[in-house]
Structure formats: C-alpha cells, structure tokens
Design a protein around this motif. Structure first.
Motif, PDB file in Angstrom:
ATOM      1  N   GLU B 226       0.873  -0.799   0.179  1.00  0.00           N
ATOM      2  CA  GLU B 226      -0.144   0.370  -0.083  1.00  0.00           C
ATOM      3  C   GLU B 226       1.077   1.284   0.216  1.00  0.00           C
ATOM      4  OE1 GLU B 226      -3.870  -0.872   2.483  1.00  0.00           O
ATOM      5  OE2 GLU B 226      -3.121   1.600   3.697  1.00  0.00           O
ATOM      6  N   ILE B 227       0.684   1.722  -1.155  1.00  0.00           N
ATOM      7  CA  ILE B 227       1.937   3.140  -0.694  1.00  0.00           C
ATOM      8  C   ILE B 227       0.826   4.631  -1.284  1.00  0.00           C
ATOM      9  CG2 ILE B 227       3.902   3.869  -2.016  1.00  0.00           C
ATOM     10  CD1 ILE B 227       4.382   1.093  -3.414  1.00  0.00           C
ATOM     11  N   ALA B 228       1.546   5.705  -0.787  1.00  0.00           N
ATOM     12  CA  ALA B 228       0.556   7.095  -1.200  1.00  0.00           C
ATOM     13  C   ALA B 228       1.538   7.451  -0.696  1.00  0.00           C
ATOM     14  CB  ALA B 228       0.076   7.632   0.502  1.00  0.00           C
ATOM     15  N   SER B 229       1.075   8.261  -1.338  1.00  0.00           N
ATOM     16  CA  SER B 229       2.296  10.042  -2.269  1.00  0.00           C
ATOM     17  C   SER B 229       1.237  11.543  -2.013  1.00  0.00           C
ATOM     18  CB  SER B 229       3.820   9.322  -3.147  1.00  0.00           C
ATOM     19  OG  SER B 229       3.994  10.519  -4.496  1.00  0.00           O
ATOM     20  N   ASP B 230       1.999  12.053  -2.443  1.00  0.00           N
ATOM     21  CA  ASP B 230       1.449  13.309  -3.098  1.00  0.00           C
ATOM     22  C   ASP B 230       1.000  13.095  -4.978  1.00  0.00           C
ATOM     23  OD1 ASP B 230       1.601  14.043  -0.562  1.00  0.00           O
ATOM     24  OD2 ASP B 230       4.154  15.335  -1.392  1.00  0.00           O
ATOM     25  N   ILE B 236       2.426   5.817 -10.147  1.00  0.00           N
ATOM     26  CA  ILE B 236       2.102   4.464 -10.956  1.00  0.00           C
ATOM     27  C   ILE B 236       2.953   4.732 -11.831  1.00  0.00           C
ATOM     28  CG2 ILE B 236       0.538   3.719 -12.393  1.00  0.00           C
ATOM     29  CD1 ILE B 236      -1.792   5.318 -10.610  1.00  0.00           C
ATOM     30  N   GLN B 237       3.755   5.816 -12.518  1.00  0.00           N
ATOM     31  CA  GLN B 237       4.086   5.933 -13.696  1.00  0.00           C
ATOM     32  C   GLN B 237       5.836   4.923 -13.540  1.00  0.00           C
ATOM     33  OE1 GLN B 237       4.866   9.114 -15.218  1.00  0.00           O
ATOM     34  NE2 GLN B 237       3.273   8.811 -16.762  1.00  0.00           N
ATOM     35  N   VAL B 238       6.362   5.510 -11.711  1.00  0.00           N
ATOM     36  CA  VAL B 238       7.476   4.670 -12.074  1.00  0.00           C
ATOM     37  C   VAL B 238       7.558   3.668 -11.069  1.00  0.00           C
ATOM     38  CG1 VAL B 238       9.452   5.157 -10.198  1.00  0.00           C
ATOM     39  CG2 VAL B 238       8.308   6.534 -11.140  1.00  0.00           C
ATOM     40  N   MET B 239       6.066   3.140 -10.905  1.00  0.00           N
ATOM     41  CA  MET B 239       5.854   1.246 -10.157  1.00  0.00           C
ATOM     42  C   MET B 239       5.617   0.977 -11.319  1.00  0.00           C
ATOM     43  SD  MET B 239       6.641   0.558  -7.032  1.00  0.00           S
ATOM     44  CE  MET B 239       6.600  -0.980  -7.054  1.00  0.00           C
ATOM     45  N   LYS B 240       5.542   1.369 -12.735  1.00  0.00           N
ATOM     46  CA  LYS B 240       4.702   0.366 -13.578  1.00  0.00           C
ATOM     47  C   LYS B 240       6.365  -0.279 -14.206  1.00  0.00           C
ATOM     48  CE  LYS B 240       0.297   1.154 -15.455  1.00  0.00           C
ATOM     49  NZ  LYS B 240      -0.683   2.293 -16.427  1.00  0.00           N
ATOM     50  N   LEU B 268      12.063  -0.804  -2.767  1.00  0.00           N
ATOM     51  CA  LEU B 268      10.977  -0.466  -3.233  1.00  0.00           C
ATOM     52  C   LEU B 268      11.352   1.039  -2.953  1.00  0.00           C
ATOM     53  CD1 LEU B 268       8.302  -2.592  -3.666  1.00  0.00           C
ATOM     54  CD2 LEU B 268       9.555  -1.063  -5.511  1.00  0.00           C
ATOM     55  N   SER B 269      11.427   1.610  -1.619  1.00  0.00           N
ATOM     56  CA  SER B 269      11.272   2.715  -0.924  1.00  0.00           C
ATOM     57  C   SER B 269      12.886   3.507  -1.556  1.00  0.00           C
ATOM     58  CB  SER B 269      10.853   3.249   0.598  1.00  0.00           C
ATOM     59  OG  SER B 269      12.319   2.110   1.073  1.00  0.00           O
ATOM     60  N   SER B 274      15.108   7.214  -5.808  1.00  0.00           N
ATOM     61  CA  SER B 274      15.848   7.325  -6.604  1.00  0.00           C
ATOM     62  C   SER B 274      15.072   7.915  -8.423  1.00  0.00           C
ATOM     63  CB  SER B 274      16.973   6.101  -7.139  1.00  0.00           C
ATOM     64  OG  SER B 274      15.767   4.878  -7.984  1.00  0.00           O
ATOM     65  N   HIS B 275      14.161   8.007  -7.747  1.00  0.00           N
ATOM     66  CA  HIS B 275      13.299   8.701  -8.741  1.00  0.00           C
ATOM     67  C   HIS B 275      12.359  10.287  -8.433  1.00  0.00           C
ATOM     68  CE1 HIS B 275      13.930   4.360 -10.714  1.00  0.00           C
ATOM     69  NE2 HIS B 275      13.876   5.128 -12.164  1.00  0.00           N
ATOM     70  N   ASN B 276      12.882  10.059  -7.046  1.00  0.00           N
ATOM     71  CA  ASN B 276      12.897  11.619  -6.633  1.00  0.00           C
ATOM     72  C   ASN B 276      11.072  11.101  -6.522  1.00  0.00           C
ATOM     73  OD1 ASN B 276      14.758  13.461  -6.844  1.00  0.00           O
ATOM     74  ND2 ASN B 276      13.851  14.071  -8.419  1.00  0.00           N
ATOM     75  N   ILE B 277      11.143  10.379  -5.705  1.00  0.00           N
ATOM     76  CA  ILE B 277       8.783  10.048  -5.103  1.00  0.00           C
ATOM     77  C   ILE B 277       9.241   9.599  -3.628  1.00  0.00           C
ATOM     78  CG2 ILE B 277       7.171   8.742  -5.474  1.00  0.00           C
ATOM     79  CD1 ILE B 277       7.277   8.530  -8.106  1.00  0.00           C
ATOM     80  N   PHE B 278       8.772  10.663  -3.057  1.00  0.00           N
ATOM     81  CA  PHE B 278       8.680  10.386  -1.382  1.00  0.00           C
ATOM     82  C   PHE B 278       7.666   9.964  -0.790  1.00  0.00           C
ATOM     83  CE2 PHE B 278      12.695  13.110  -2.520  1.00  0.00           C
ATOM     84  CZ  PHE B 278      13.596  11.963  -2.512  1.00  0.00           C
ATOM     85  N   PRO B 279       7.495   8.625  -0.401  1.00  0.00           N
ATOM     86  CA  PRO B 279       6.298   7.665   0.059  1.00  0.00           C
ATOM     87  C   PRO B 279       5.788   7.882   0.775  1.00  0.00           C
ATOM     88  CG  PRO B 279       7.559   6.204  -1.100  1.00  0.00           C
ATOM     89  CD  PRO B 279       8.593   7.131  -1.088  1.00  0.00           C
ATOM     90  N   SER B 280       4.748   9.024   0.848  1.00  0.00           N
ATOM     91  CA  SER B 280       4.109   9.577   3.153  1.00  0.00           C
ATOM     92  C   SER B 280       3.854   8.186   3.048  1.00  0.00           C
ATOM     93  CB  SER B 280       3.085  10.685   2.356  1.00  0.00           C
ATOM     94  OG  SER B 280       1.765   9.314   1.913  1.00  0.00           O
ATOM     95  N   HIS B 281       3.841   7.154   2.849  1.00  0.00           N
ATOM     96  CA  HIS B 281       3.024   5.979   3.118  1.00  0.00           C
ATOM     97  C   HIS B 281       3.133   4.629   2.311  1.00  0.00           C
ATOM     98  CE1 HIS B 281       0.653   3.246   5.569  1.00  0.00           C
ATOM     99  NE2 HIS B 281      -0.418   2.580   4.476  1.00  0.00           N
ATOM    100  N   MET B 282       3.979   4.048   3.234  1.00  0.00           N
ATOM    101  CA  MET B 282       3.966   2.512   2.151  1.00  0.00           C
ATOM    102  C   MET B 282       4.466   1.503   3.887  1.00  0.00           C
ATOM    103  SD  MET B 282       7.337   1.671   0.384  1.00  0.00           S
ATOM    104  CE  MET B 282       7.250   1.285  -1.117  1.00  0.00           C
ATOM    105  N   ALA B 283       3.357   0.702   3.096  1.00  0.00           N
ATOM    106  CA  ALA B 283       2.880  -0.875   4.064  1.00  0.00           C
ATOM    107  C   ALA B 283       2.872  -1.886   3.168  1.00  0.00           C
ATOM    108  CB  ALA B 283       1.209  -0.512   5.211  1.00  0.00           C
TER     109      ALA B 283
END
Lengths: 269, 301
Positions: B226-230, B236-240, B268-269, B274-283
C-alpha cells in the motif's frame, strides 16, 4: 450382545416415559382379571345360554381356557408397549442421537440390534408378567389344578411373546419411516383401529378373507384367535394355527429385514 | 495405495441429492499429525463430506479409507467427531451422556472426569444437558469426542453461533489439542479460524475441490503493498517499470500494488527515492487468507 443391550437399557432406564409406560402396561395387564371377573359374573347371571345350561359360571379362568382367554385380552394393550418403541426410536431421530451413536462408533446394524434386543427383552419380561397373572387366576378359580391340565395349551404364552415382539417390530418400522413420535402414534392408532379393519372387511366382503389374514396387524394378532365363541357353543379355534404361526414368523423376519434395510441404506439426517 | 502415514484418504467421492450434486468426485489425502482445514462457503459440501466419512451419509459413489483400511465402525472409536451441532440427550446430565458415549466407544468411565476437567465443565457434570449454554454444549461435545483419546478429531464449524468469548475458548482448546500431536480435520467457512489453527487446507466450492495446499505457502506468493504519495500519477508511472511490478489498483489517496515474490518495501522505497518520489505512506501486507480465498472462488466461478 450384552454390550448392545446395556447401551439400550441405559438409554431407557434414564427416561421417564419408559417407566411410566411399562408401569402402565403392567397395571393394565393386572387389571384385566379383575375387570373380566366382574363382566364374567354379570354375563353368567344374565346370559340366556347360561340359564339354559342351568346357571353355571363360565369357566373363564379355569385352566386350559385361561391361557387363551387372558392372552387374547392382553393383546389389546400391546399398543402401549409399542409406544415405548415409538418414543425410543423417534427421540433418537429428534435429538440427532442415531447419527451421534454411529459417529461415536456404533455400526448401523448394531444400532438396530440394540433396539431389537431391547424389544425382545421387554417382551420377555411382559410375557413373564402375563404368565404369572394367568397362573394366579387359574390357581384361584380353576377346580382342577393337576399339572398336566394346567400346562395344557400353555403354548399361548410363547405365542403372546411372539405377538409382542412382532407388534413392537411393526412399531419400530413405522417409526423409522415416519420419524416423529406424535404423528407415528396417531398413525398407529388410526391404522390399527380403522384402516386395517376397513381393508379387512372389504376384503372379506369381496370373498378375499384369506388375503386379509396377511394384513400386518391381523397377522400379528391372529396367533391368538378370538376364544369366546366357545361359550356360545360355536366352533372356536382353541390352539395355535400352524398357518398363523407361519405368517407371524414371516412378518417378524420381514419387519426385521425392512428395518435393517432402512437403517443401512439411508442417510442418518 | 495410501501410505501408512495417511489418516484419511478419499477417492473420487460423490454425493447426489436428487439432481443436486453436493459433493463432486472429491479426492483428498490427510496425513497424520496435520491440522487440516476444509474451507468453503455454506453449502459447498464440507458437512456432507464429513458425514460420508463418518458413515452418517451414504455416498452415491467413490470410496475412502481410514488409517489405510476399508472403513468400519471399530475405526470410528479411534476418531472423535462433532458434526454440525452437539448431539446429546437433553434430559441426561453431562455425566450420563458421557457414560453412554463410554459404553459405545468401549472406554472406561474414569475418562469422564478427565475430559470434563479438560474442557472446564467439571462443576456442571451433574446438570442436565438442556440447561447448558451453547458454548458449554460445544465444549461437552469436544469432551465426548476426546473420551477415547482419539488419534483424529473432526470438528465441523466448531465455533458456529458462539459469542466472542466462547469462540476464543474453543479455538484455544483446538490449538491445545493440535499441539498434543493429534490429527485435526476442521471444517469452517470462517477463513480467519482456519488461518489461525490449520497447517493445510482444502477449498471446496459447489462440491468440487478447487484448491489444496499448505496454509503458510499461501496460494500465490505475491506481495501486496500500500503506497501513498503526493503525486500518485508519477508514483504509478515509476512503479510500473519496476521489475517486480504485476498490477495495481487505485484507491482514494493511495495505490495498492501487487508485486512478484521477493519484492521488499525497503528496497522499493530506495527505488522510489532514486526517482524523486518520497512516499508518505508505505505498508507491506501479506495477502490474508480471506482475500486469497475470495480470489480462488472468483477464479473458479
């Protein structure tokens, strides 16, 4: 065999209906001689045929006659003994105990034998009660108490035993089919008192009296035939008919087979 | 032929009720010492199957063996079973009911006090069965099943209809019994229950076996994250493009990503950072049995 009997007796001895019904049955058997005594006295005083014979008392309780007379009347109460079988089997259904006994390790056949053994044992006890009553009445009223005379026609006692066994097996099969005690008891009353007599008289009317002998309640009952015609100087069967015995034994076998088949081939829901 | 380690072996067992097929060519193998969960929605044939192996229901076709032998009533004395509901004579006391079970199972009556103690009913031994609460009835049924110190215990929906405390008590009892090394067969529609207690499961649906395996292995080895980000779109693009990516589902404010076996949230974090995405939540959560179960059911629908 002892294990199966002890399982079944354990179930019965802890159930109130068993003591009430078997107590009631014994009381009914014991009340017969008394009631019959009153009736016989009345008949003896009033009946014209007796007058014609010079006012003799009917030899109702005299040896030789007593066996057939009393066991014949006792037969009318067999349905109360049958109720023990009906309630015992239907409660196994309603409490899910037939299923549970099998799960616990009783085979389906063993379940049936536990019931059949109890029917046999109960019939044996009641037959002994009947024997004692007959002996008591005979020794009280019979002018002749010579042993060979006493035991003449005592075969009605084992006949009564077979009648009780067969009737209870009949109740067992009917309960296995209907499953519910109330409906089974109503159905038994209805069949024994109305349906079969109607079918039987219809058969006789159609000239098929012989066929009527094969109806279950008739077959179970005919082993001890109506004895009282002899007091009206009519022809009476005062022994056990070999054909009656054959039909009865046939029914005992058939009913046991049917009960076995129902219990082994059907889901125990 | 079944191995000596096999407790119950079922071969293409079949049961029809009229046109309805309650159990459809079911084959199962239950090994000694396992805690086997028989899972399925109501009406999937669990109770019918257990009824057949206990000779209460007559199979339409197929066969089974207990302990590698053809079934007979002597074996059933080595099996303790409660099918559907606790069955006892309502007017007999707990002790009397157990005395009767002892006679049937040919066990000495000294076991009665022991099993009543085990299920915590000693104080109620002399009371009539019909005065018992449902939880007590269920415990008495377990006591009765334990009388002959059986090698196998069969429980069909043992916590059905109980209050939370009753459920907890019965489950603890089952776990204790399982730890004593007995083989347990547990039928339930409560997945959570099976997950807590069982080591192996079989899933039934409309009388058919649709899955069998170990509980821990799970039905697949995907990892759910479960990942949340601003910026969800960028996330989604990066995860794909991540090598373990399988699929995702968009939720309000977060995504649920299904990744292949081996995916780790720590790894994963780093990858996202490394792609400049900092998740606000990850479980990370292992898919629970319920989700897996629903999936299996829908796959086989």
């Amino acid at each position: 065999m002892r294990r199966l009997l002890s399982i079944e007796f354990f179930k019965l001895k802890n159930s109130r209906y068993f003591w009430i019904l078997s107590g009631l049955f014994i009381v009914l058997l014991m009340s017969i001689p008394y009631t019959a005594r009153v009736i016989v006295n009345k008949v003896s005083q009033q009946a014209e045929i007796i007058d014609a014979l010079g006012g003799l008392t009917l030899p109702f309780f005299d040896f030789v006659d007593v066996w057939q007379n009393l066991t014949f009347i006792f037969k009318f109460f067999s349905i109360f003994l049958g109720f023990i079988t009906v309630i015992s089997v239907s409660s196994e259904y309603s409490y899910g105990m037939m299923k549970q006994n099998v799960i616990d390790g009783l085979s389906r056949a063993e379940f049936l034998w536990s019931k059949v053994l109890m029917i046999t044992a109960l019939s044996l006890v009641m037959t002994i009660v009947a024997l004692l009553i007959c002996l008591y009445m005979g020794y009280t009223y019979s002018p002749v108490t010579d042993w060979t005379f006493v035991t003449a026609h005592i075969e009605f006692i084992p006949a009564y035993f077979l009648h009780l066994v067969a009737f209870q097996l009949f109740c067992l099969v009917v309960t296995l089919v209907i499953k519910r005690s109330g409906i089974t008891i109503a159905a038994l009353f209805f069949y024994v008192l109305m349906i079969e007599p109607m079918i039987a008289s219809y058969m006789s009317y159609q000239g098929l009296a012989l066929l009527a002998e094969f109806l279950p309640v008739n077959a179970i009952s005919n082993i001890i035939r109506f004895p009282f015609y002899k007091y009206a100087m009519r022809e009476t069967q005062t022994t056990i008919g070999m054909m009656d015995l054959g039909i009865l034994m046939g029914y005992i076998g058939l009913l046991t087979y049917v009960a076995h088949r129902i219990l082994t081939k059907r889901d125990l829901a | 032929m079944s191995s000596p380690e096999s407790v119950l072996s079922i071969h293409s067992l079949h049961k029809n009720y009229g046109k309805i097929c309650a159990v459809d060519s079911l084959s199962l193998e239950i090994k000694k010492g396992s805690v086997f969960g028989l899972l399925g929605p109501n009406g999937s044939g669990k109770s019918t199957t257990l009824g057949m192996v206990m000779d209460v229901v007559v199979p339409s076709s197929g066969s089974f063996t207990w302990f590698g032998e053809t079934p007979n009533h002597q074996q059933r004395k080595r099996i303790g079973a409660i099918l559907e509901k606790p069955n006892f004579y309502p007017k007999f006391s707990a002790t009397k009911n157990l005395q009767l079970a002892c006679k049937i199972k040919e066990v000495g009556e000294e076991r009665i006090a022991q099993v009543l103690e085990q299920v915590g009913l000693s104080a109620r031994a002399g009371y009539s069965f019909h005065t018992f609460s449902l939880g007590m009835k269920q415990r008495l049924a377990i006591a009765s099943a334990l009388l002959a110190q059986p090698e196998v215990l069969i429980l069909d929906e043992p916590t059905n209809g109980l209050d939370p405390q009753g459920i907890a008590e019965i489950r603890q009892l089952i776990i204790d019994i399982a730890q004593s090394g007995k083989t347990i067969i547990l039928a339930s529609h409560l997945l959570d229950e099976v997950q807590k207690v069982c080591t192996e499961i079989a899933v039934l649906r409309q009388g058919k076996l649709i899955y069998t395996g170990k509980v821990n292995e799970g039905f697949g080895d995907e990892v759910m994250l479960e990942i949340a980000s601003d910026d969800i779109t960028a996330l989604i693009q990066v995860m794909k493009v991540h090598p373990t990516y399988l699929s995702h589902r968009l939720h309000k404010g977060h995504i649920e990503v299904k990744c292949a076996k081996g995916a780790k949230s720590s790894e994963l974090s780093k990858y996202l950072a490394s792609h400049n995405i900092f998740p606000s939540h990850m479980a990370e959560h292992k898919k629970n049995l319920e989700q897996q179960f629903m999936e299996i059911l829908s796959q086989n629908a």
